[in-house]
Design a protein around this motif. Structure first.
Motif, mmCIF file in Angstrom:
data_model
loop_
_atom_site.group_PDB
_atom_site.id
_atom_site.type_symbol
_atom_site.label_atom_id
_atom_site.label_comp_id
_atom_site.label_asym_id
_atom_site.label_seq_id
_atom_site.Cartn_x
_atom_site.Cartn_y
_atom_site.Cartn_z
ATOM 1 N N ASN A 133 0.654 -0.986 -0.016
ATOM 2 C CA ASN A 133 0.009 -0.446 -0.014
ATOM 3 C C ASN A 133 0.802 1.294 -0.377
ATOM 4 N N LYS A 134 1.738 0.946 0.815
ATOM 5 C CA LYS A 134 3.002 2.900 1.253
ATOM 6 C C LYS A 134 3.889 2.342 2.068
ATOM 7 N N LEU A 135 5.315 3.024 1.572
ATOM 8 C CA LEU A 135 6.313 3.143 2.467
ATOM 9 C C LEU A 135 5.217 3.281 3.329
ATOM 10 N N GLY A 136 5.790 2.467 4.843
ATOM 11 C CA GLY A 136 5.155 2.319 6.390
ATOM 12 C C GLY A 136 5.987 3.332 7.442
ATOM 13 N N HIS A 137 7.416 2.996 6.986
ATOM 14 C CA HIS A 137 8.499 3.778 8.485
ATOM 15 C C HIS A 137 9.969 2.988 8.017
ATOM 16 N N VAL A 138 10.698 4.015 8.938
ATOM 17 C CA VAL A 138 12.218 3.720 9.094
ATOM 18 C C VAL A 138 13.002 3.231 10.096
ATOM 19 N N ALA A 139 12.791 2.425 10.505
ATOM 20 C CA ALA A 139 13.881 2.110 11.697
ATOM 21 C C ALA A 139 15.676 2.476 12.416
ATOM 22 N N PHE A 140 16.107 2.830 12.370
ATOM 23 C CA PHE A 140 17.075 2.973 12.242
ATOM 24 C C PHE A 140 17.465 2.935 14.250
ATOM 25 N N ASN A 141 19.408 1.779 14.324
ATOM 26 C CA ASN A 141 19.762 2.229 15.110
ATOM 27 C C ASN A 141 20.911 3.745 15.079
ATOM 28 N N VAL A 142 20.643 4.229 16.687
ATOM 29 C CA VAL A 142 21.275 5.134 17.156
ATOM 30 C C VAL A 142 22.133 5.032 18.126
ATOM 31 N N THR A 143 22.900 5.522 18.472
ATOM 32 C CA THR A 143 23.944 5.456 18.827
ATOM 33 C C THR A 143 23.725 6.882 20.802
ATOM 34 N N ASP A 144 22.732 7.843 20.128
ATOM 35 C CA ASP A 144 22.398 8.504 21.205
ATOM 36 C C ASP A 144 20.447 9.077 21.212
ATOM 37 N N ILE A 145 19.993 7.580 21.917
ATOM 38 C CA ILE A 145 18.271 7.319 21.268
ATOM 39 C C ILE A 145 17.590 8.826 22.000
ATOM 40 N N ARG A 146 18.126 9.210 23.207
ATOM 41 C CA ARG A 146 17.743 10.186 23.175
ATOM 42 C C ARG A 146 17.497 12.011 22.519
ATOM 43 N N LYS A 147 18.554 11.768 21.837
ATOM 44 C CA LYS A 147 18.768 12.981 21.345
ATOM 45 C C LYS A 147 18.422 13.014 20.294
ATOM 46 N N VAL A 148 18.166 12.001 19.363
ATOM 47 C CA VAL A 148 17.231 12.010 18.234
ATOM 48 C C VAL A 148 16.217 11.794 18.666
ATOM 49 N N VAL A 149 15.334 11.119 19.655
ATOM 50 C CA VAL A 149 14.248 10.980 19.970
ATOM 51 C C VAL A 149 13.766 12.745 19.715
ATOM 52 N N ASP A 150 14.438 13.527 20.776
ATOM 53 C CA ASP A 150 14.581 14.175 21.554
ATOM 54 C C ASP A 150 14.432 15.738 20.203
ATOM 55 N N PHE A 151 15.284 15.611 18.817
ATOM 56 C CA PHE A 151 15.176 16.409 17.492
ATOM 57 C C PHE A 151 13.606 15.963 17.345
ATOM 58 N N TYR A 152 12.991 14.919 16.273
ATOM 59 C CA TYR A 152 11.979 14.523 15.952
ATOM 60 C C TYR A 152 11.067 15.248 16.864
ATOM 61 N N VAL A 153 10.649 15.443 17.926
ATOM 62 C CA VAL A 153 9.863 15.811 18.636
ATOM 63 C C VAL A 153 9.691 17.259 19.167
ATOM 64 N N GLN A 154 10.724 17.570 19.143
ATOM 65 C CA GLN A 154 10.815 19.000 19.094
ATOM 66 C C GLN A 154 10.939 19.996 18.517
ATOM 67 N N VAL A 155 11.608 19.460 17.214
ATOM 68 C CA VAL A 155 12.004 20.183 15.965
ATOM 69 C C VAL A 155 10.861 19.792 14.927
ATOM 70 N N LEU A 156 10.542 18.781 14.907
ATOM 71 C CA LEU A 156 9.826 18.103 14.054
ATOM 72 C C LEU A 156 8.360 18.174 13.977
ATOM 73 N N LEU A 197 1.079 -3.894 3.727
ATOM 74 C CA LEU A 197 0.426 -4.737 3.222
ATOM 75 C C LEU A 197 -1.413 -4.430 3.653
ATOM 76 N N THR A 198 -1.861 -4.514 3.045
ATOM 77 C CA THR A 198 -3.508 -4.889 2.973
ATOM 78 C C THR A 198 -3.841 -5.437 4.427
ATOM 79 N N ASP A 199 -3.719 -6.977 3.959
ATOM 80 C CA ASP A 199 -4.513 -7.339 5.788
ATOM 81 C C ASP A 199 -3.707 -8.782 5.205
ATOM 82 N N TRP A 200 -3.514 -9.445 5.706
ATOM 83 C CA TRP A 200 -3.403 -10.812 6.874
ATOM 84 C C TRP A 200 -2.999 -11.981 5.403
ATOM 85 N N ALA A 201 -3.799 -12.323 4.686
ATOM 86 C CA ALA A 201 -4.329 -12.695 3.119
ATOM 87 C C ALA A 201 -2.782 -11.401 1.938
ATOM 88 N N HIS A 202 -2.811 -10.319 2.389
ATOM 89 C CA HIS A 202 -1.588 -9.990 1.424
ATOM 90 C C HIS A 202 -0.343 -10.575 1.801
#
Ligand SMILES: [Fe+2]
Length: 295
Positions: A133-156, A197-202
């Motif tokens: 159906n679509k691009l859903g998400h992208v996951a990353f390993n990060v060395t400083d998780i708090r800094k990265v999360v704060d960036f996405y929350v506070q800036v974006l 994807l659409t559903d379990w059958a997919h």
């Protein structure tokens, strides 16, 4: 605050563009809509492209693109970034269907492209391949998780959907439980890219298609605790993990603050929370991840 609303596309660098074009068209079932000297553009639905492939020495996710509301002021958004000390670059006609964007880097070094409007370029859903159906998400390993999360929350303007302990975070920018997730790691790198994807059958049809192509699953199908999506994971030809998922939790109304009720939820209502670290919630169906899956 001007907030990001949705993921637009992901740009991958690869030593072998041709090999990945073949994978994304024939296995994943995206449409190759345009190709120039620099890039191959692959689409799923309304967007001109959901995946961009560029030649690079090392396989990596080099850029992510996000969309603001179509009437958002990109200049004001750039000023908002500037208040956080970010260097930004305005690009005009940088790629097909997008005439104006602001580019900058997130704290882990991924180039972020933010645009307000793109021309719709409706694709016919492919007849061959998995056809998500679509691009859903992208996951990353990060060395400083708090800094990265704060960036996405506070800036974006992302919201925190769930955490496991203090090492695994899931962020949403729209109704979907997560558009980005981050797990603490030894290096900053993409962990996986996920298509809905659409559903379990997919999912079943996708697993059979992967089997016909001799592409083994590396985990799943199962149902995650955080996000409650049914998932499978396999490797693409660059060795990157690709997730195919369905039934991801959604918050349809931010003001209500809980995920749409589902039979497999154990909290009523199911609200964003910090989960106790426990391998059992990685898969509610009980089969744990392979060793070092989160590395
Ligand atoms: Fe995922």
């Amino acid at each position: 605050m001007i907030t990001v609303r949705r993921i637009g596309h992901a740009t991958f660098e690869t030593p072998d563009v041709e090999q990945l074009v073949t994978y994304y068209t024939q296995v994943l079932g995206l449409t190759l809509v345009e190709r120039d000297a620099d890039a191959a553009y692959l689409a799923s639905t309304l967007d001109h492209h959901s995946v961009v492939l560029r030649r690079g020495d090392v396989a990596r996710c080099a850029r992510l693109a996000f969309q603001l509301a179509p009437d958002a002021d990109l200049g004001a958004f750039a000023k908002q970034l500037g208040k956080h000390g970010l260097a930004t670059e305005r690009r005009h006609d940088p790629q097909p269907s997008i005439s104006d964007l602001v580019a900058f880097h997130d704290p882990k070094g991924t180039e972020i492209e933010v645009f307000a409007e793109r021309q719709f370029a409706p694709q016919r859903f492919q007849q061959a391949g998995i056809v998500p159906n679509k691009l859903g998400h992208v996951a990353f390993n990060v060395t400083d998780i708090r800094k990265v999360v704060d960036f996405y929350v506070q800036v974006l303007g992302f919201r925190e959907s769930d955490w496991m302990g203090d090492f695994f975070a899931f962020l949403r920018c729209g109704p979907d439980h997560h558009t980005l997730n981050f797990v603490k790691g030894k290096a900053d790198k993409m962990h996986h890219v996920a298509f809905e994807l659409t559903d379990w059958a997919h999912i079943e049809a996708a697993c059979d298609l992967l089997a016909r192509r001799d592409i083994p699953l590396i985990w799943g199908p199962g149902r995650h605790g955080m996000g409650h999506n049914i998932y499978t994971y396999h490797h693409n030809p660059d060795g990157q993990i690709v997730e195919l998922f369905t039934e991801l939790d959604r918050i349809n109304d931010e003001a209500l603050g809980y995920f749409e009720p589902r039979p497999w939820h154990r909290d009523r209502p199911q609200r964003p929370k910090v989960w106790e670290p426990d391998p059992a919630v990685a898969n509610l169906w009980g089969v744990p991840p392979p060793p070092n899956f989160l590395d």
